[in-house]
Design a protein around this motif. Structure first.
Motif, PDB file in Angstrom:
ATOM      1  N   GLU A 197       0.870  -1.178   0.000  1.00  0.00           N
ATOM      2  CA  GLU A 197       0.000   0.000   0.000  1.00  0.00           C
ATOM      3  C   GLU A 197       0.906   1.226   0.000  1.00  0.00           C
ATOM      4  O   GLU A 197       2.104   1.113   0.272  1.00  0.00           O
ATOM      5  N   VAL A 198       0.318   2.359  -0.325  1.00  0.00           N
ATOM      6  CA  VAL A 198       1.116   3.590  -0.315  1.00  0.00           C
ATOM      7  C   VAL A 198       0.641   4.437   0.855  1.00  0.00           C
ATOM      8  O   VAL A 198      -0.566   4.616   1.061  1.00  0.00           O
ATOM      9  N   VAL A 199       1.613   4.902   1.632  1.00  0.00           N
ATOM     10  CA  VAL A 199       1.303   5.752   2.790  1.00  0.00           C
ATOM     11  C   VAL A 199       1.741   7.180   2.437  1.00  0.00           C
ATOM     12  O   VAL A 199       2.931   7.470   2.385  1.00  0.00           O
ATOM     13  N   PRO A 200       0.770   8.039   2.125  1.00  0.00           N
ATOM     14  CA  PRO A 200       1.136   9.358   1.591  1.00  0.00           C
ATOM     15  C   PRO A 200       1.591  10.347   2.659  1.00  0.00           C
ATOM     16  O   PRO A 200       1.065  10.354   3.781  1.00  0.00           O
ATOM     17  N   SER A 201       2.545  11.178   2.254  1.00  0.00           N
ATOM     18  CA  SER A 201       2.880  12.333   3.071  1.00  0.00           C
ATOM     19  C   SER A 201       2.204  13.577   2.505  1.00  0.00           C
ATOM     20  O   SER A 201       2.069  14.580   3.172  1.00  0.00           O
ATOM     21  N   GLU A 202       1.784  13.482   1.246  1.00  0.00           N
ATOM     22  CA  GLU A 202       1.081  14.611   0.620  1.00  0.00           C
ATOM     23  C   GLU A 202      -0.102  14.091  -0.180  1.00  0.00           C
ATOM     24  O   GLU A 202      -0.013  13.047  -0.831  1.00  0.00           O
ATOM     25  N   LEU A 203      -1.196  14.837  -0.135  1.00  0.00           N
ATOM     26  CA  LEU A 203      -2.370  14.535  -0.961  1.00  0.00           C
ATOM     27  C   LEU A 203      -2.756  15.811  -1.700  1.00  0.00           C
ATOM     28  O   LEU A 203      -2.923  16.856  -1.073  1.00  0.00           O
ATOM     29  N   HIS A 204      -2.851  15.723  -3.012  1.00  0.00           N
ATOM     30  CA  HIS A 204      -3.304  16.889  -3.791  1.00  0.00           C
ATOM     31  C   HIS A 204      -4.598  16.518  -4.482  1.00  0.00           C
ATOM     32  O   HIS A 204      -4.642  15.564  -5.254  1.00  0.00           O
TER      33      HIS A 204
END
Ligand code: ASP
Length: 601
Positions: free
Chosen positions: A95-102
């Protein structure tokens, strides 16, 4: 930069990597404050997890996400918690654990859910750009691209040159109804959209192109069915100095490379060939589905002296007696037998006679009229066994074969006789009749088109005016009971072409005004030539395993010929009509002035 990977590419080996992904929110799940998003792009899905304890700000933003929002995430690839892997997804281990969401764009309330089946076809077509996000369509469009590319590559390899021909062309009387386009510069005159580039491709042969093809858009203003559209695409081919065998080999090679490229399937070539008479005589169709038996058996010899009047009468007046054996179908219901009788009547039979073989007995009111020899002939020719249903047609050849052909197909559906849905049965049907009498038009019409060549050995029949007996150098390629293409050798002699127009009832003046260019061209050194056109939409439909060509077209029309998405056809500005010298029809003028239409007389 929006992304480093697509949504189908991250694996265990990527764990720890910093990545960027972009796509649509496929689904979003809130598990006690932890938000799971399936992020989708055209390649697939990747799970993205927002945990408030890791990044409260981003998780808060993620809370607002809804299906079909367009987002970009920047974050780290991590292993999924053991036991929560999804083996159905190739990205299911990570899975991807985001530090940024746009959030790149929000989606409004959705017209319908993409992961549920929607039966309202009009609604789906209105939001076609949305419906096309379904994986089924993504796959179909790609298969279509692959099929088209393989076609181009193959034909290029064979020395064929793709030439575009005009879309604004000329109306000719044969075939379907034309779509017309008014000319502004020549008031009162019209172009027609091409039903097929037939004349242009023949003129390219006169031009010395020798090997032409085109992935060609064609237009026919016909009433629509599931596998018909007002505009469709053909793989259009023409070549000079060829015989039917050359066209067969070329088409077989092309289809082999298309099926290989699109589906990885090796198809068996060369294809079998059946003449039109054989195909219709044995299967009751000029596009026979041979994936099951139930062939038509001819009983003419056996009943020529029969005391059963219905059979004898048909034979005495030059007709035929034919039968099929629907194995194991003696147990049909009354509803089913009524339906089959209805089919028989719709296709011109007076009724439908049948025998049920049950409890060792032949159950039918007609059996008592049969002699022992006739029964023995039926028994051996139809291999009659317990449980069988024997159905008869006694009529003119064309009616009897069509009736049994249609019944054969219907029974195959009811009995589900096609068991292997991957089976591909290709064949050529050859030697079609050249002309067919139309009672409606009270004249002879071309079965294929007016440019098709009569078979050399049948030329004397043309002189003798035995038009119905002339066979054409025309052929169809059939796959699983569907005609996927057809073509012919052409007439290249001006006199013969002119004669053919005459036979078709076109007077000398019209022959010049409509076809003068072609006749003139044939006088300047026209090589012998021939070709074929394959329906690309139908072919791709079969490659994709779909039932409708709409499923393999990006923006199809509905069954009233409308594009519901753009609302076309649409009204136009009266100024546009004036420029085209078109007066609105009287009814419209009345409508606009608000006056009532006069009472009907
Ligand atoms: N132009 C023909 C058609 O559209 C095919 C052909 O004869 O090549 O049916």
């Amino acid at each position: 930069m929006y992304r480093t990977h697509d949504c189908n590419s991250l694996r265990k080996t990527d764990i720890g990597k910093q990545v960027m992904l972009a796509g649509w929110v496929h689904v979003s799940r809130d598990h006690g404050g932890v938000i799971f998003i399936d992020l989708r792009d055209r390649e697939g899905l990747t799970q993205v997890v927002f945990r408030p304890e890791e990044n409260a700000e981003v998780a808060k933003q993620a809370h607002t996400l809804r299906s079909e929002d367009v987002i970009q995430v920047i974050g780290k690839v991590a292993a999924r918690v053991p036991g929560t892997e999804n083996p159905k997804l190739v990205t299911g281990d990570i899975e991807v654990v985001p530090s940024e969401l746009h959030i790149l764009n929000r989606a409004d309330d959705l017209p319908f859910q993409l992961d549920t089946e929607i039966h309202n076809e009009d609604l789906r077509l209105t939001y076609r750009y949305f419906d096309l996000r379904r994986p089924q369509f993504a796959r179909n469009l790609r298969l279509r691209h692959k099929a088209t590319k393989a076609t181009r590559d193959f034909l290029d390899g064979e020395g064929f040159v793709e030439v575009e021909t005009p879309i604004l062309s000329k109306s000719t009387p044969e075939g379907a109804r034309d779509f017309l386009v008014p000319s502004r510069l020549v008031p009162g005159k019209f172009y027609a959209l091409p039903q097929a580039p037939q004349q242009y491709k023949q003129l390219l042969m006169v031009a010395g192109v020798e090997k032409y093809f085109q992935i060609a858009k064609c237009f026919r203003d016909e009433d629509l069915r599931a596998d018909r559209q007002p505009e469709f695409t053909q793989i259009d081919i023409e070549a000079s100095f060829v015989e039917p065998d050359d066209i067969y080999a070329l088409t077989e090679g092309m289809l082999a490379s298309v099926f290989k490229a699109a589906r990885g399937i090796e198809i068996k070539t060369p294809f079998d060939r059946l003449t039109y008479r054989e195909a219709v005589g044995r299967f009751g169709s000029d596009k026979p589905d041979r994936r099951f038996g139930m062939e038509l058996v001819d009983l003419g010899e056996d009943f020529k002296a029969s005391s059963f009047k219905v059979f004898r009468g048909a034979l005495d007046s030059g007709g035929v007696v034919k039968a099929i054996n629907a194995k194991g179908f003696a147990s049909l219901t009354i509803g089913q037998s009524d339906e089959l009788t209805e089919i028989a009547k719709n296709f011109g039979a007076k009724g439908l006679a049948f025998i049920k073989v049950e409890g060792g007995e032949w159950k039918s009111p007609i059996v008592k009229f049969f002699s022992d020899a006739e029964k023995a002939a039926l028994q051996s020719k139809l291999r009659v066994e317990e449980g069988d249903l024997i159905l008869f047609a006694a009529d003119k050849w064309a009616i009897a074969t069509e009736v049994l052909g249609r019944i054969r197909l219907r029974i195959s559906e009811v009995q589900k006789l096609v068991v292997d849905s991957d089976q591909l049965d290709f064949l050529w049907v050859t030697d079609f009749p050249l002309l067919q009498w139309s009672a409606e038009d009270n004249k002879w019409n071309a079965v294929h088109h007016p440019f098709t060549r009569p078979k050399a050995e049948d030329m004397p029949l043309l002189e003798a005016k035995k038009f119905g007996e002339i066979r054409a150098e025309a052929y169809d390629v059939v796959l699983n009971g569907v005609e996927i293409g057809g073509g012919s050798l052409r007439i290249h002699e001006p006199d013969l072409q002119d004669k053919m127009f005459e036979v078709l009832g076109i007077n000398a003046q019209d022959r010049q005004s409509m076809f003068g260019h072609l006749l003139k061209a044939f006088k300047l050194g026209a090589p012998p030539h021939g070709g074929i056109a394959l329906g690309l939409d139908r072919l791709v439909m079969l490659i994709c395993g779909e039932d409708s060509i709409r499923d393999v077209m990006a923006f199809p029309k509905n069954n009233r010929g409308m594009d519901l998405m753009s609302q076309s056809p649409a009204e136009v500005d009266p100024k546009q009509l004036r420029e085209l010298s078109i007066k609105p029809a009287a009814a419209d003028v009345r409508g606009q002035s608000g006056k009532e239409s006069p009472p009907k007389t």
